[in-house]
Enzyme design. Structure first.
Site, PDB file in Angstrom:
ATOM      1  N   GLU A   1      -8.129  77.319 -35.610  1.00  0.00           N
ATOM      2  CA  GLU A   1      -7.996  76.133 -36.449  1.00  0.00           C
ATOM      3  C   GLU A   1      -6.525  75.765 -36.639  1.00  0.00           C
ATOM      4  OE1 GLU A   1      -8.842  76.543 -40.655  1.00  0.00           O
ATOM      5  OE2 GLU A   1      -9.168  78.679 -40.368  1.00  0.00           O
TER       6      GLU A   1
ATOM      7  N   SER B   1     -10.329  73.404 -40.291  1.00  0.00           N
ATOM      8  CA  SER B   1     -11.198  73.957 -41.331  1.00  0.00           C
ATOM      9  C   SER B   1     -11.571  72.839 -42.295  1.00  0.00           C
ATOM     10  CB  SER B   1     -10.468  75.072 -42.093  1.00  0.00           C
ATOM     11  OG  SER B   1      -9.567  74.508 -43.025  1.00  0.00           O
TER      12      SER B   1
END
Length: 288
Positions: free
Chosen positions: A165, A191
């Site tokens: 991420e 995220s």
């Protein structure tokens, strides 16, 4: 999960689900409230009650309690004196907080989180980085301009490898007060805490010569979450010319488990899976 079950389900199906899914929980990071506030009005059962009342849950489904979902929620109501959980008939927005994008920069699609955003379009020049660390260093040095579109590539399933991420760069931009003044696109992922105009899951990824890997600084990128488009102002001929000159970028993982993963993993569009799935099975090896 769909792949393991042999069901066709891709990133565009995910986007279609969000089109029909009302946004009813005003919770951070996109909303105003936190989990403790939800707990104080009755917690998850209140959210489930709102979904059940709106026809979004099957009340006849059996649960581990030995009772159905509907039986478990008997007596639960959605309090009227709060603004945390809305009814599906009067949602915060009629669609979910995620939109699918497609265009000459993302033929296999991309995902943008729009929950809490006001402006759903952005256009600006590309600032290209071949890993998140380089992009983060640029932000640390404030060596960018308002209106730039950060491009973080080679962070996809194969290129990462592993599709981590991209949270540190977006957090730093937001901390500098630039979260809504620049955009960011990546073949990596985000995220739920990501803020600002951030587009992830861009496919095909850079590691397989996807268009995101062909971009140069200054290329004009257009993002439109209303239309669901992600494009770069380049002709098909120019993109193909760049593709012919493109060379694969080596990662630091040239042996071991991550190397093996990178050899077999597929596009994020289909879930970044590493084998053909249930559709290709000719027998069930686990049968006893």
């Amino acid at each position: 999960m769909a792949h393991e079950a042999g069901i066709d389900f891709d990133i565009f199906d995910v986007a279609d689900v969000f089109k029909d899914t009302p946004y009813i929980a005003d919770l951070k990071p996109g909303g105003q409230y936190v989990a403790k506030d939800l707990f104080e009005i009755g917690g998850v059962p209140v959210l489930m009650r709102a979904l059940l009342d709106g026809g979004y849950l099957d009340g006849e489904c059996m649960t581990v309690t030995g009772k159905t979902v509907g039986e478990n929620l008997e007596g639960v109501i959605v309090p009227g004196d709060q603004k945390i959980i809305y009814s599906t008939a009067n949602p915060i927005t009629k669609t979910g907080g995620v939109v699918g994008l497609k265009g000459n920069l993302a033929p296999e699609g991309a995902i943008v989180k729009v929950a809490g955003m006001e402006d759903l379009t952005f256009k600006g020049p590309a600032r290209c980085f071949d890993c998140e660390e380089d992009a983060f260093a640029c932000v640390e040095q404030e060596a960018y301009k308002e209106g730039d579109v950060f491009v973080i590539r080679y962070e996809g399933p194969k290129g990462g490898p592993g599709m981590r991420e991209m949270l540190s760069t977006t957090a730093a931009l937001y901390g500098q007060g630039m979260g809504d003044k620049v955009a960011l696109i990546t073949d990596g992922r985000f995220s739920g805490a990501t803020r600002g105009f951030c587009v992830g899951h861009v496919g095909p990824e850079a590691a397989v010569s996807g268009p995101i890997g062909l971009l140069k600084d200054g290329d004009m990128i257009s993002i439109d979450a209303f239309k669901g488009s992600l494009d770069v102002d380049l002709s098909d001929e120019e993109l193909e010319d760049r593709r012919q000159k493109w060379k694969p970028r080596k990662t630091d993982y040239q042996s071991g488990a991550l190397w093996r993963y990178a050899q077999t993993v597929g596009s994020a569009c289909y879930g970044a899976v590493t084998h053909p799935g249930a559709k290709a099975e000719t027998h069930i090896y686990a049968d006893i």
